[in-house]
Design a protein around this motif. Structure first.
Motif, mmCIF file in Angstrom:
data_model
loop_
_atom_site.group_PDB
_atom_site.id
_atom_site.type_symbol
_atom_site.label_atom_id
_atom_site.label_comp_id
_atom_site.label_asym_id
_atom_site.label_seq_id
_atom_site.Cartn_x
_atom_site.Cartn_y
_atom_site.Cartn_z
ATOM 1 N N TRP A 6 2.378 1.921 -3.446
ATOM 2 C CA TRP A 6 1.432 2.494 -4.407
ATOM 3 C C TRP A 6 1.101 3.953 -4.080
ATOM 4 C CZ3 TRP A 6 -1.392 -2.674 -3.597
ATOM 5 C CH2 TRP A 6 -0.945 -3.616 -4.532
ATOM 6 N N ARG A 10 0.831 -1.211 0.000
ATOM 7 C CA ARG A 10 0.000 0.000 0.000
ATOM 8 C C ARG A 10 0.858 1.251 0.000
ATOM 9 N NH1 ARG A 10 -2.289 0.638 5.525
ATOM 10 N NH2 ARG A 10 -0.125 1.329 5.752
ATOM 11 N N ASP A 11 1.911 1.247 0.837
ATOM 12 C CA ASP A 11 2.782 2.431 0.925
ATOM 13 C C ASP A 11 3.497 2.675 -0.398
ATOM 14 O OD1 ASP A 11 1.974 2.662 3.521
ATOM 15 O OD2 ASP A 11 3.788 1.759 4.389
ATOM 16 N N LEU A 53 -2.545 -5.557 -7.291
ATOM 17 C CA LEU A 53 -3.630 -4.781 -6.677
ATOM 18 C C LEU A 53 -4.892 -5.639 -6.519
ATOM 19 C CD1 LEU A 53 -4.643 -2.065 -5.638
ATOM 20 C CD2 LEU A 53 -5.296 -1.492 -7.986
#
Length: 479
Positions: free
Chosen positions: A16, A13-14, A47
């Motif tokens: 992206w 997540r970080d 994703l």
């Protein structure tokens, strides 16, 4: 999902969020799925896998403290039609507190419907809602087993199959139809209950109270709870069973209370006995008099003067001391016989004015006819309209147009909504809410037109309950 998995997803997540690629941060198993594609497709596949993991595959486990609730019970009446729910929600929104919201539910129940649970639900401790909602009250209280919340008949064998609210409703029905059976159930099953439950069960004996209940109530003089003993004593007093309610001590509280009352005579030709309160000489005496009225039984006081209850009530000089009048009425409300309550209610309503408002202290003891007589008396005198908001236990949907038009209430409402006094207008809106509960459908519809013509805006929220009341009439033939 364990901490290692959560940390891995957090790194993806970080990556992206910062605008970079996350392929090198992915677990080895995920790389195998995405490796054969180009760089953009690799990120899209990662994703998709991450979203699947977060939203479907790796949902957090439910806490062990979480309990599965049974479905909300289906009530015995049909749900309010969908087209009327906007009117209902407007009425509930205007109702300022739980007591007023319960009145809305009572009006709807009187027309044969129950509310949608998303619009209104009784609380777990609610004892004022219509009996039809007992299963919902028990559900709110946390009834979490598979047993039924209500069976067809309450017996010693099915006692534990009833949740508290449904059991209370069933006991009230039994006390009205078969009081001996209800008494036997309260006696046999209530003995093992905690004190607060025993007290609530004994309080139900007021329904259908008769001389047959005397032996059981007398047996409660040995109950381990002082509140239960006091309740039993007051119920016995209503049946004419006299006795000093004060435990211990050598002084006679009835004689002490009688000393605050002066016996006299009135009339020149036909002399009759009168009883008037003696004005206390100090604050201490005034407080003591209040305590004695609250703790002694009316029947014992009457016996002290050698009179019957109706005779003593008829001889009491109302208006000499407002405080003593209030204490006496409260005393009769909790320990007077049904005949005494009826006699006092008739006397006060006939007197009218300020004295009629004392009947509000007798509300829980009044039958339907006397309750209606009191409300008509209040409506007849516009000066006492504020008392409408204090009325408890009245039936819904019976007030006819003549009850409003024949007194001063209707003209007072018209004058209030057309005037400039904001305080008077706010008070009037509260009265309209109460009348919206009491009125018949036809009366509600007619009153809306009358008050709007007098100057109240048609969209005023104070008309919400009247609108709901009037709209409910169209559904009577469709039930």
């Amino acid at each position: 999902m364990n901490e290692h998995d959560q940390a891995g997803l957090a790194r993806l997540r970080d990556g992206w969020i910062s605008g970079g690629a996350a392929f090198e941060l992915a677990p080895a198993e995920w790389k195998e799925v995405a490796a054969a594609s180009n760089a953009d497709e690799q990120e899209r596949r990662l994703l998709a896998i991450a979203a699947q993991a977060l939203d479907v595959a790796l949902r957090p486990a439910a806490p062990k403290t979480l309990k599965r609730r049974p479905p909300l019970p289906v009530l015995a009446l049909p749900m309010l039609p969908e087209r009327l729910r906007p009117l209902l929600r407007a009425a509930l929104k205007y109702a300022a507190d739980m007591r007023l919201k319960t009145r809305v539910a009572a009006l709807v129940a009187s027309r044969g419907f129950v509310l949608h649970p998303m619009d209104w639900m009784p609380t777990a401790t609610d004892q004022e809602s219509p009996d039809i909602y007992a299963p919902w009250i028990d559900w709110q209280a946390g009834a979490d087993s598979e047993k039924q919340s209500r069976r067809e008949h309450l017996t010693a064998e099915t006692w534990d199959d009833f949740y508290p609210a449904a059991r209370r409703s069933a006991l009230v029905d039994l006390r009205r139809s078969t009081p001996a059976l209800a008494r036997t159930l309260i006696e046999t099953k209530g003995a093992s209950e905690p004190a607060e439950v025993r007290l609530a069960l004994i309080e139900l004996m007021r329904f259908g109270l008769s001389a047959d209940d005397v032996p059981f109530l007398k047996s409660l003089s040995a109950d381990r709870s002082g509140k239960v003993r006091d309740m039993a004593g007051r119920l016995l007093a209503r049946l004419g069973e006299h006795g000093n309610p004060t435990e211990g001590g050598s002084e006679d509280p009835i004689a002490e209370l009688a000393a605050f009352i002066e016996e006299g005579k009135s009339g020149f030709i036909r002399r009759r006995t009168t009883y008037a309160p003696i004005k206390p000489k100090s604050q201490a005496q005034q407080a003591r008099r209040a305590d004695l009225f609250a703790s002694c039984y009316f029947g014992d006081l009457v016996v002290r003067f050698g009179k019957t209850e109706p005779d003593f009530i008829g001889a009491w000089q109302f208006g000499v001391d407002d405080g003593a009048d209030l204490f006496l009425v409260r005393m009769i409300a909790v320990s007077g016989s049904d005949a005494a309550v009826a006699c006092l209610a008739d006397l006060l309503v006939a007197a009218g004015g300020r004295l009629a408002l004392l009947v509000l202290q007798l509300m829980l003891r009044l039958d339907g006819g006397r309750m209606r007589a009191l409300i008509r008396q209040i409506l007849n005198d516009a000066q006492n309209l504020a008392a409408l908001n204090l009325v408890e236990g009245a039936e819904a949907g019976w007030l006819e147009w003549g009850d409003l038009a024949n007194g001063k209430t209707l003209s007072a409402l018209r004058a209030a909504v057309s005037g400039d006094n904001d305080v008077t207008k706010r008070n009037t809106e509260q009265y309209l809410e109460t009348i919206g509960f009491l009125a018949s459908a036809a009366t509600a519809e007619k009153l809306i037109g009358d008050i709007v013509a007098a100057g109240l805006p048609p969209a005023s929220p104070s008309l919400s309950l009247l609108r709901l009341n009037a709209a409910l009439t169209e559904n009577q033939s469709a039930r």
